[in-house]
Design a protein around this motif. Structure first.
Motif, short mmCIF file in Angstrom:
data_model
loop_
_atom_site.label_atom_id
_atom_site.label_comp_id
_atom_site.label_asym_id
_atom_site.label_seq_id
_atom_site.Cartn_x
_atom_site.Cartn_y
_atom_site.Cartn_z
N MET A 1 0.83 -1.21 0.00
CA MET A 1 0.00 0.00 0.00
C MET A 1 0.87 1.26 0.00
O MET A 1 0.54 2.25 -0.66
CB MET A 1 -0.94 0.01 1.20
CG MET A 1 -2.11 -0.95 1.06
SD MET A 1 -3.05 -0.76 -0.47
CE MET A 1 -3.60 0.93 -0.34
N ARG A 2 1.98 1.21 0.71
CA ARG A 2 2.90 2.36 0.70
C ARG A 2 3.48 2.57 -0.69
O ARG A 2 3.64 3.71 -1.14
CB ARG A 2 4.01 2.16 1.72
CG ARG A 2 3.50 2.33 3.17
CD ARG A 2 4.57 2.15 4.21
NE ARG A 2 5.68 3.08 4.01
CZ ARG A 2 6.85 2.96 4.61
NH1 ARG A 2 7.09 1.96 5.45
NH2 ARG A 2 7.81 3.84 4.40
N VAL A 3 3.79 1.48 -1.38
CA VAL A 3 4.30 1.57 -2.75
C VAL A 3 3.23 2.17 -3.67
O VAL A 3 3.53 3.06 -4.49
CB VAL A 3 4.76 0.19 -3.27
CG1 VAL A 3 5.06 0.22 -4.76
CG2 VAL A 3 5.97 -0.31 -2.49
N LEU A 4 1.99 1.72 -3.55
CA LEU A 4 0.91 2.27 -4.37
C LEU A 4 0.67 3.74 -4.08
O LEU A 4 0.42 4.53 -5.01
CB LEU A 4 -0.38 1.46 -4.17
CG LEU A 4 -0.41 0.10 -4.83
CD1 LEU A 4 -1.66 -0.66 -4.42
CD2 LEU A 4 -0.34 0.22 -6.35
N SER B 1 3.85 10.05 -7.27
CA SER B 1 4.86 10.24 -8.32
C SER B 1 4.24 10.49 -9.68
O SER B 1 4.69 11.37 -10.43
CB SER B 1 5.78 9.02 -8.40
OG SER B 1 6.49 8.88 -7.20
N ILE B 2 3.22 9.72 -10.04
CA ILE B 2 2.62 9.87 -11.36
C ILE B 2 1.90 11.21 -11.47
O ILE B 2 1.99 11.91 -12.47
CB ILE B 2 1.73 8.68 -11.74
CG1 ILE B 2 1.43 8.69 -13.24
CG2 ILE B 2 0.43 8.69 -11.02
CD1 ILE B 2 2.02 7.55 -13.96
N ALA B 3 1.20 11.62 -10.41
CA ALA B 3 0.50 12.91 -10.43
C ALA B 3 1.48 14.08 -10.53
O ALA B 3 1.28 15.00 -11.34
CB ALA B 3 -0.37 13.05 -9.19
N LEU C 1 5.87 17.65 -15.99
CA LEU C 1 6.62 17.32 -17.21
C LEU C 1 5.81 17.39 -18.50
O LEU C 1 6.38 17.55 -19.56
CB LEU C 1 7.23 15.92 -17.07
CG LEU C 1 8.19 15.74 -15.90
CD1 LEU C 1 8.62 14.29 -15.78
CD2 LEU C 1 9.40 16.65 -16.05
N VAL C 2 4.50 17.26 -18.43
CA VAL C 2 3.69 17.24 -19.65
C VAL C 2 3.16 18.63 -19.92
O VAL C 2 2.45 19.21 -19.10
CB VAL C 2 2.52 16.23 -19.52
CG1 VAL C 2 1.64 16.28 -20.75
CG2 VAL C 2 3.06 14.83 -19.30
N ARG C 3 3.52 19.17 -21.07
CA ARG C 3 3.11 20.53 -21.44
C ARG C 3 2.38 20.56 -22.78
O ARG C 3 2.07 21.63 -23.29
CB ARG C 3 4.32 21.46 -21.50
CG ARG C 3 4.99 21.62 -20.16
CD ARG C 3 4.11 22.46 -19.25
NE ARG C 3 4.67 22.52 -17.91
CZ ARG C 3 3.99 22.28 -16.82
NH1 ARG C 3 2.73 21.94 -16.88
NH2 ARG C 3 4.55 22.35 -15.64
#
Length: 109
Positions: free
Chosen positions: A37-40, A46-48, A54-56
């Motif tokens: 659960m900590r990894v998730l 991280s993904i958010a 980074l996405v423009r």
């Protein structure tokens, strides 16, 4: 405890692969469910953060809005026959589902 992030990227292909791998590690006794659960949660954060920083790229979407819904601060749109216009490219599809969330983390004012 830190502010939670949206969990919707867990249903992406990379999120599903991570979940499957964590499940296998738990079943084989190499990982505890609490650590998984900590990894998730770290994945959600991280993904958010990565996507927001980074996405423009921008796109214009045209198509028939078949369904829309707003529930729990999340918009869901089903667009039929969408055309996506990027800087130098046009992409068409039969149907697309767009899920849009508030840019602020859940619980932020």
């Amino acid at each position: 405890m830190s502010t939670p992030f949206y969990e919707l990227y867990r249903r992406s292909s990379i999120g599903m692969a991570l979940t499957d791998s964590l499940d296998e590690l738990i079943q084989n006794g190499h990982l505890t469910p609490q650590l998984a659960m900590r990894v998730l949660n770290a994945f959600d954060k991280s993904i958010a953060e990565g996507l927001s920083q980074l996405v423009r790229n921008r796109t214009t979407i045209k198509g028939h809005l078949d369904t829309y819904r707003f529930c729990d601060d999340v918009w869901t749109f089903i667009v039929e026959n969408p055309s996506f216009r990027f800087d130098s490219e046009m992409v068409n599809a039969d149907k697309v589902k767009i899920v849009a969330c508030n840019a602020k983390k859940p619980g932020e004012q």
